[in-house]
Design an enzyme around this catalytic site. Sequence first.
Site, mmCIF file in Angstrom:
data_model
loop_
_atom_site.group_PDB
_atom_site.id
_atom_site.type_symbol
_atom_site.label_atom_id
_atom_site.label_comp_id
_atom_site.label_asym_id
_atom_site.label_seq_id
_atom_site.Cartn_x
_atom_site.Cartn_y
_atom_site.Cartn_z
ATOM 1 N N CYS A 48 29.707 -3.709 16.019
ATOM 2 C CA CYS A 48 29.380 -3.120 17.322
ATOM 3 C C CYS A 48 28.961 -4.179 18.330
ATOM 4 C CB CYS A 48 28.264 -2.090 17.153
ATOM 5 S SG CYS A 48 27.598 -1.521 18.721
ATOM 6 N N CYS B 197 31.987 -2.399 20.091
ATOM 7 C CA CYS B 197 31.558 -1.563 21.227
ATOM 8 C C CYS B 197 31.033 -2.355 22.417
ATOM 9 C CB CYS B 197 30.440 -0.612 20.783
ATOM 10 S SG CYS B 197 30.624 0.039 19.129
ATOM 11 N N LYS C 276 33.486 -4.905 24.062
ATOM 12 C CA LYS C 276 34.572 -4.056 24.596
ATOM 13 C C LYS C 276 34.153 -3.392 25.900
ATOM 14 C CE LYS C 276 34.440 -0.015 23.981
ATOM 15 N NZ LYS C 276 34.801 0.770 22.815
ATOM 16 N N ALA D 100 25.958 -12.105 0.371
ATOM 17 C CA ALA D 100 25.324 -11.585 -0.846
ATOM 18 C C ALA D 100 26.332 -10.741 -1.610
ATOM 19 C CB ALA D 100 24.117 -10.725 -0.470
ATOM 20 N N TYR E 12 41.668 4.766 18.883
ATOM 21 C CA TYR E 12 40.647 4.309 19.829
ATOM 22 C C TYR E 12 40.956 2.892 20.339
ATOM 23 C CZ TYR E 12 36.946 7.712 18.380
ATOM 24 O OH TYR E 12 36.182 8.816 18.125
ATOM 25 N N GLU F 142 42.123 1.826 24.064
ATOM 26 C CA GLU F 142 41.123 1.151 24.902
ATOM 27 C C GLU F 142 41.621 -0.215 25.365
ATOM 28 O OE1 GLU F 142 36.940 3.172 23.383
ATOM 29 O OE2 GLU F 142 37.480 1.218 22.560
ATOM 30 N N HIS G 39 25.899 19.433 42.916
ATOM 31 C CA HIS G 39 27.012 19.316 43.842
ATOM 32 C C HIS G 39 26.818 18.129 44.782
ATOM 33 C CE1 HIS G 39 30.382 20.824 46.135
ATOM 34 N NE2 HIS G 39 29.692 20.671 47.241
ATOM 35 N N GLU H 188 30.007 19.483 37.691
ATOM 36 C CA GLU H 188 29.711 20.878 38.055
ATOM 37 C C GLU H 188 30.816 21.824 37.584
ATOM 38 O OE1 GLU H 188 29.810 21.933 42.360
ATOM 39 O OE2 GLU H 188 30.453 19.867 42.651
HETATM 40 P P1 NDP Z 1 42.221 4.616 14.387
HETATM 41 O O1 NDP Z 1 42.172 5.138 13.007
HETATM 42 O O2 NDP Z 1 41.515 5.318 15.474
HETATM 43 O O3 NDP Z 1 43.739 4.438 14.835
HETATM 44 C C1 NDP Z 1 44.650 3.713 14.083
HETATM 45 C C2 NDP Z 1 46.019 3.906 14.710
HETATM 46 O O4 NDP Z 1 46.966 3.080 14.050
HETATM 47 C C3 NDP Z 1 46.510 5.333 14.599
HETATM 48 O O5 NDP Z 1 47.141 5.667 15.795
HETATM 49 C C4 NDP Z 1 47.468 5.260 13.434
HETATM 50 O O6 NDP Z 1 48.514 6.180 13.571
HETATM 51 C C5 NDP Z 1 48.046 3.872 13.574
HETATM 52 N N1 NDP Z 1 48.482 3.291 12.315
HETATM 53 C C6 NDP Z 1 47.793 3.233 11.151
HETATM 54 N N2 NDP Z 1 48.520 2.619 10.206
HETATM 55 C C7 NDP Z 1 49.686 2.284 10.759
HETATM 56 C C8 NDP Z 1 50.852 1.638 10.279
HETATM 57 N N3 NDP Z 1 50.937 1.215 9.021
HETATM 58 N N4 NDP Z 1 51.879 1.472 11.137
HETATM 59 C C9 NDP Z 1 51.799 1.926 12.415
HETATM 60 N N5 NDP Z 1 50.724 2.538 12.923
HETATM 61 C C10 NDP Z 1 49.674 2.714 12.103
HETATM 62 O O7 NDP Z 1 41.720 3.112 14.233
HETATM 63 P P2 NDP Z 1 41.280 2.031 15.275
HETATM 64 O O8 NDP Z 1 41.672 0.751 14.638
HETATM 65 O O9 NDP Z 1 41.766 2.321 16.647
HETATM 66 O O10 NDP Z 1 39.711 2.194 15.277
HETATM 67 C C11 NDP Z 1 38.990 2.253 14.055
HETATM 68 C C12 NDP Z 1 37.806 3.145 14.178
HETATM 69 O O11 NDP Z 1 36.795 2.496 14.912
HETATM 70 C C13 NDP Z 1 38.061 4.434 14.949
HETATM 71 O O12 NDP Z 1 38.600 5.447 14.161
HETATM 72 C C14 NDP Z 1 36.696 4.778 15.448
HETATM 73 O O13 NDP Z 1 36.047 5.515 14.470
HETATM 74 C C15 NDP Z 1 36.055 3.423 15.644
HETATM 75 N N6 NDP Z 1 36.061 3.055 17.077
HETATM 76 C C16 NDP Z 1 35.333 3.799 17.955
HETATM 77 C C17 NDP Z 1 35.339 3.490 19.296
HETATM 78 C C18 NDP Z 1 34.556 4.323 20.246
HETATM 79 O O14 NDP Z 1 33.659 5.037 19.821
HETATM 80 N N7 NDP Z 1 34.864 4.298 21.548
HETATM 81 C C19 NDP Z 1 36.084 2.355 19.820
HETATM 82 C C20 NDP Z 1 36.836 1.661 18.822
HETATM 83 C C21 NDP Z 1 36.802 2.003 17.500
HETATM 84 P P3 NDP Z 1 48.351 7.689 13.051
HETATM 85 O O15 NDP Z 1 47.625 8.420 14.094
HETATM 86 O O16 NDP Z 1 49.756 8.089 12.878
HETATM 87 O O17 NDP Z 1 47.619 7.607 11.753
#
Ligand code: NDP
Length: 449
Positions: A42, A47, A50, A114, A177, A181, A434, A439
């Site tokens: 994070c 986070c 980013k 560790a 995500y 982003e 407002h 709202e």
């Molecule tokens: P996500 O799981 O959100 O997304 C991964 C993406 O990669 C999906 O669209 C998935 O497709 C695709 N994918 C997975 N494997 C393959 C593959 N072999 N070939 C092609 N495409 C693939 O992971 P992120 O890496 O974006 O983020 C990880 C986690 O970190 C998030 O789930 C979230 O929990 C956390 N995060 C939170 C944020 C926030 O709160 N704003 C910001 C960034 C991260 P499909 O949908 O088809 O599975």
Amino acid sequence: MADTVDLFVIGGGSGGVRAARVAAEAGARVALAEEYRMGGTCVIRGCVPKKLMVYAADFSAAYQDAVGFGWDPVTPRFHWDRLIAAKDREIARLEGLYRKGLETAGVRIHDARAVLDGPNAVRLSSGERITARHILIATGGRPFKPDIPGAELAITSDDVFHLPGQPRRVVIQGGGYIACEFACIFNGLGSDVTLVHRRDELLRGFDRDLRAHLAAGMAARGIALCLRRNITAIARAGDALAVHLDDGGVLDADCVMMATGRVPNTAGLGLAEAGVVLAGNGAVEVDAYSHSSVPSIHAVGDVTDRLALTPVAIREGQALAETLFGPAPVRPDHALVATAVFTRPEIGTVGLTEDEAREEYDAVVYRAEFRPMLATLSGREERMLMKLVVDAASRRVLGCHIAGPAAAEMIQLAAVALKMGATKEDFDRTVAVHPTAAEELVTMRRPSG
Ligand code: NDP
């Protein structure tokens, strides 16, 4: 004689640090080992940096929007190196605060790797062995890259914060995500961005209206969405990269970023040897109290692959420390966790999607789509979406979904209402503030479906 503590925490990220501090404040003898930098994903490479980059990227639109409000047009220049240096200073400051917070609480910090040495001991990379009544695994996750030719040429979110310069053409793979982003961040900073995603829509698991709204908003900002496509190979092409797609197409790029998910960081920790049951993807399997299959070993945060969100890891760490060293066991509550995606448009969401609600309830949907006020004079083609999903029988609001400016800030407060079990009538009884976008949440009178 071997050193002994009540709690040894492996990992200095959000979950581990919170657990260590709370346990130490409760009187436990606590040690924590972190092999890299204090603060974890994070703070160091997630986070926080980013969000700083999101702010940086937003200025390009602000410069343009200002013209409609009477300002002279300007041609601003962005300097990647200045942003990275400023961001690094802030991250170093935060890292220092994390460290200080632990020290003040009385936690002994080991700047070392560790690994487990059985169920009640850890061995540090310094050679030291420490025995512990309890061990907490809080080692987080790491980016996963699909195994394709040239994958080593692609960066991940770990590397993006230290690129030597701003790439002119960026190809990002993924529709989650991180992919969405960073597509918006690079777009805002002026790079040409192509997002390659294997499905029809972005953000699997989110409400379908949000998904459609986000894709339209990103495309309107000039992000090329290459959907139903996969990257099959990456190759060097002079100073640039050639990105091969499964339809035979080739994209030219200066940077390829894989944002294809994250995997739990459990390799080489000695978990299986200590008898800890791991899931197929390597996550530590835990019960509702974050206890693993071995009574002395516990795990919180991304390494458990529950909800991979910083505030959730913090809650899990807090609850575990209270369970182990407080008067009564505490279960972290994973229900109705709000989340935001810092895309442009921004997404904020809590509760059930329309589709999830319709499976379980007789659901009614209230929906407002409108032009945010800023977009009137700026002339920007921008729509805002708000949606409430309501149980027709109890009138309880089951889900709230927002896309548009300040969605993340709004959803935090909507989450309080949902957590309290607010009904649609509770929303309606609340007088509007407002003029705001928020709202609309309290003035949606007629269901849209
Ligand atoms: P996500 O799981 O959100 O997304 C991964 C993406 O990669 C999906 O669209 C998935 O497709 C695709 N994918 C997975 N494997 C393959 C593959 N072999 N070939 C092609 N495409 C693939 O992971 P992120 O890496 O974006 O983020 C990880 C986690 O970190 C998030 O789930 C979230 O929990 C956390 N995060 C939170 C944020 C926030 O709160 N704003 C910001 C960034 C991260 P499909 O949908 O088809 O599975």
